[in-house]
Design an enzyme around this catalytic site. Structure first.
Site, PDB file in Angstrom:
ATOM      1  N   CYS A  50       0.836  -1.201   0.000  1.00 32.43           N
ATOM      2  CA  CYS A  50       0.000   0.000   0.000  1.00 32.43           C
ATOM      3  C   CYS A  50       0.873   1.254   0.000  1.00 32.43           C
ATOM      4  CB  CYS A  50      -0.992  -0.044   1.158  1.00 32.43           C
ATOM      5  SG  CYS A  50      -2.347   1.134   0.965  1.00 32.43           S
ATOM      6  N   HIS A 134      -3.854  -5.155  -0.707  1.00 35.19           N
ATOM      7  CA  HIS A 134      -3.549  -5.707   0.623  1.00 35.19           C
ATOM      8  C   HIS A 134      -3.491  -7.235   0.577  1.00 35.19           C
ATOM      9  CE1 HIS A 134      -3.713  -2.008   2.992  1.00 35.19           C
ATOM     10  NE2 HIS A 134      -4.466  -1.596   1.987  1.00 35.19           N
ATOM     11  N   GLU A 136      -2.158  -9.118   2.612  1.00 36.05           N
ATOM     12  CA  GLU A 136      -2.248  -9.662   3.969  1.00 36.05           C
ATOM     13  C   GLU A 136      -3.692  -9.748   4.454  1.00 36.05           C
ATOM     14  OE1 GLU A 136      -2.528  -5.275   4.911  1.00 36.05           O
ATOM     15  OE2 GLU A 136      -1.851  -6.517   3.258  1.00 36.05           O
TER      16      GLU A 136
END
Length: 142
Positions: A50, A134, A136
């Site tokens: 990001c 993202h 994750e």
């Protein structure tokens, strides 16, 4: 924080997400510029997510641009230029890196399939890579 001078203490560098205009992080960008141009025998892996992608993109010569509406929410399709796969990703960003001015040795790694904006970059020979989305996070139900 002058992390470029202390890279010998680390196995690698992780650039996390965060809010705001990445161009305001001038000292961090200057430190990253030092790290990504280090001698070959001092190279350590770097990964940015990001805002970490945006900071790395700026350090690599890219330009940050504000998106008209931002890419927000889940189910954003992202194309991987290395594998030709499409990932369905969660996103929450208002800035993007324009890769037209990346320095030699850098390439686009991911592209948003909806608007064509950059979603990540990679170095061609060093272990530096990023994702604007993202990876994750988890989309959908358990």
């Amino acid at each position: 924080y002058p992390f470029a001078e202390e890279m010998h203490k680390y196995d690698g560098l992780f650039l996390s997400n965060g809010p705001g205009d990445p161009t305001m992080c001038k000292e961090t960008i200057a430190q990253l510029e030092k790290v990504v141009t280090c001698p070959d025998d001092e190279v350590k892996p770097i990964y940015g997510i990001c805002m970490g992608n945006q900071l790395m993109g700026l350090a690599a010569g890219g330009k940050a641009e504000k998106l008209p509406f931002g890419n927000r929410g889940q189910n954003q399709p992202v194309l991987n230029h290395q594998t030709a796969e499409c990932y369905i990703t969660p996103q929450n960003h208002g800035y993007v890196i324009n890769c037209d001015t990346l320095k030699p040795g850098w390439k686009t790694l991911f592209t948003n399939a909806n608007d064509g904006s950059n979603e990540g970059i990679a170095h061609e020979t060093r272990p530096y890579f990023t994702a604007q989305f993202h990876p994750e996070a988890k989309c959908g139900p358990n």
